[in-house]
Motif scaffolding. Structure first.
Motif, PDB file in Angstrom:
ATOM      1  N   HIS A   1       0.828  -1.210   0.000  1.00 26.00           N
ATOM      2  CA  HIS A   1       0.000   0.000   0.000  1.00 26.00           C
ATOM      3  C   HIS A   1       0.860   1.257   0.000  1.00 26.00           C
ATOM      4  N   PHE A   2       1.882   1.311   0.853  1.00 23.78           N
ATOM      5  CA  PHE A   2       2.718   2.506   0.926  1.00 23.78           C
ATOM      6  C   PHE A   2       3.597   2.666  -0.310  1.00 23.78           C
ATOM      7  N   GLN A   3       4.005   1.558  -0.909  1.00 28.36           N
ATOM      8  CA  GLN A   3       4.791   1.671  -2.135  1.00 28.36           C
ATOM      9  C   GLN A   3       3.958   2.275  -3.268  1.00 28.36           C
ATOM     10  N   GLU A   4       2.705   1.891  -3.355  1.00 29.18           N
ATOM     11  CA  GLU A   4       1.845   2.478  -4.376  1.00 29.18           C
ATOM     12  C   GLU A   4       1.483   3.917  -4.045  1.00 29.18           C
ATOM     13  N   LEU A   5       1.341   4.215  -2.752  1.00 28.92           N
ATOM     14  CA  LEU A   5       0.934   5.556  -2.351  1.00 28.92           C
ATOM     15  C   LEU A   5       2.058   6.571  -2.518  1.00 28.92           C
ATOM     16  N   LEU A   6       3.278   6.172  -2.194  1.00 30.50           N
ATOM     17  CA  LEU A   6       4.396   7.121  -2.164  1.00 30.50           C
ATOM     18  C   LEU A   6       5.243   7.105  -3.423  1.00 30.50           C
TER      19      LEU A   6
END
Length: 316
Positions: free
Chosen positions: A209-214
């Motif tokens: 999730h954080f890799q896609e978000l950031l």
């Protein structure tokens, strides 16, 4: 054995010897939570002086070049000193029954005495009625004790809420209800079809999730960039942090906050005086030069977002 026309002949008793062992029910083990240091003792002058003196003696004057080993030795010195001088908090769960144990025990003893007297003369109607009154009195008095205790706790918690003491308010609630510590909450998979319950799969989902978000691609038109006012380049921002900057960063941190993964509260860093802050400064210089954060390997992306307390120091 052959089947016959008579139905009853198909059913015969069989005698056998069996050894049955019932499997014991396994109790779920609660996850052990980290002990919290008794920081209230830092308000005592004698304990504070002992802590500062012990910390100055335990800090190593020379550290290895490796950042991980450097931080491990420094962290161990701080935590060992805190454990020896400050100690840990003991959790005290408040309960209406335990706090009124003496009064309740006297009522129960009186009821048992009336029962013993009645059993000596089981046909006596007066003794039976005395025992019945004693049982009713126990139920009534215990109910009054319970209601009175909860009323006092409610008034205490309400007064803390009215005075704006948020920390005392939540501490009083935790002391009464003693909340359990649960593991991670389950998550849905990316497509929403699967419910993730294992810690590893939950951490992988947060990482995804954080890799896609950031790490999203962004497009910017060059005409817009030319209209943005440009500030002069500050060369001093590229210089290593000074001892004074480290001291200012530590003093700006708020007290009564949860410690980070290493378990070192902000109050300990503040009361460590310049000696501890100089040791932290030497570690920050190594991090600045080698661009390696201690403990960064083997941690998920979600762990970095959950850090508190001393993690703000690394923003220097």
């Amino acid at each position: 054995m052959m089947d016959s026309e008579a139905c009853w002949t198909d059913h015969r008793l069989i005698q056998s010897t069996m050894s049955i062992r019932l499997k014991r029910k396994r109790r779920l083990q609660k996850k052990l939570s980290r002990q919290r240091l008794n920081l209230e003792t830092l308000n005592e002058t004698a304990t504070l002086q002992l802590f500062q003196a012990s910390l100055g003696e335990s800090l190593n004057q020379e550290y290895p070049e490796d950042i991980e080993e450097h931080w491990s030795l420094l962290k161990s010195s701080i935590l060992d000193t805190c454990s020896a001088t400050l100690g840990y908090k003991s959790r005290k769960h408040q309960d209406w029954f335990d706090e009124n144990d003496t009064a309740i025990e006297q009522l129960i003893s009186k009821k048992r005495e009336t029962f013993r007297v009645w059993q000596n003369d089981i046909t006596c109607k007066a003794m039976r009625q005395a025992h019945s009154r004693a049982k009713a009195d126990v139920k009534s008095r215990v109910r009054q004790i319970k209601n009175s205790w909860w009323t006092e706790r409610a008034l205490e918690i309400q007064s803390l809420a009215d005075s704006g003491d948020t920390r005392g308010f939540f501490s009083a609630i935790k002391a009464v209800y003693n909340p359990d510590h649960h593991g991670q909450n389950p998550l849905r998979s990316k497509d929403g079809q699967e419910l993730l319950k294992e810690n590893e799969s939950i951490n992988n989902r947060w990482r995804e999730h954080f890799q896609e978000l950031l790490n999203r691609d962004s497009t910017t038109q060059s005409d817009f960039l030319s209209h943005i006012p440009q500030s002069p380049i500050r060369e001093d921002m590229g210089e290593p942090p000074t001892v004074a900057e480290v001291q200012d960063a530590i003093s700006s941190l708020k007290n009564n906050k949860a410690s980070g993964p290493d378990g070192i509260p902000v109050e300990v860093l503040k009361e460590g005086e310049p000696e501890l802050q100089r040791h932290l400064h030497s570690l920050f210089l190594k991090v600045w030069e080698k661009e390696v954060f201690p403990g960064a390997q083997g941690r998920s992306d979600s762990d970095h977002f959950q850090e508190r307390g001393q993690s703000e120091l690394w923003k220097l």
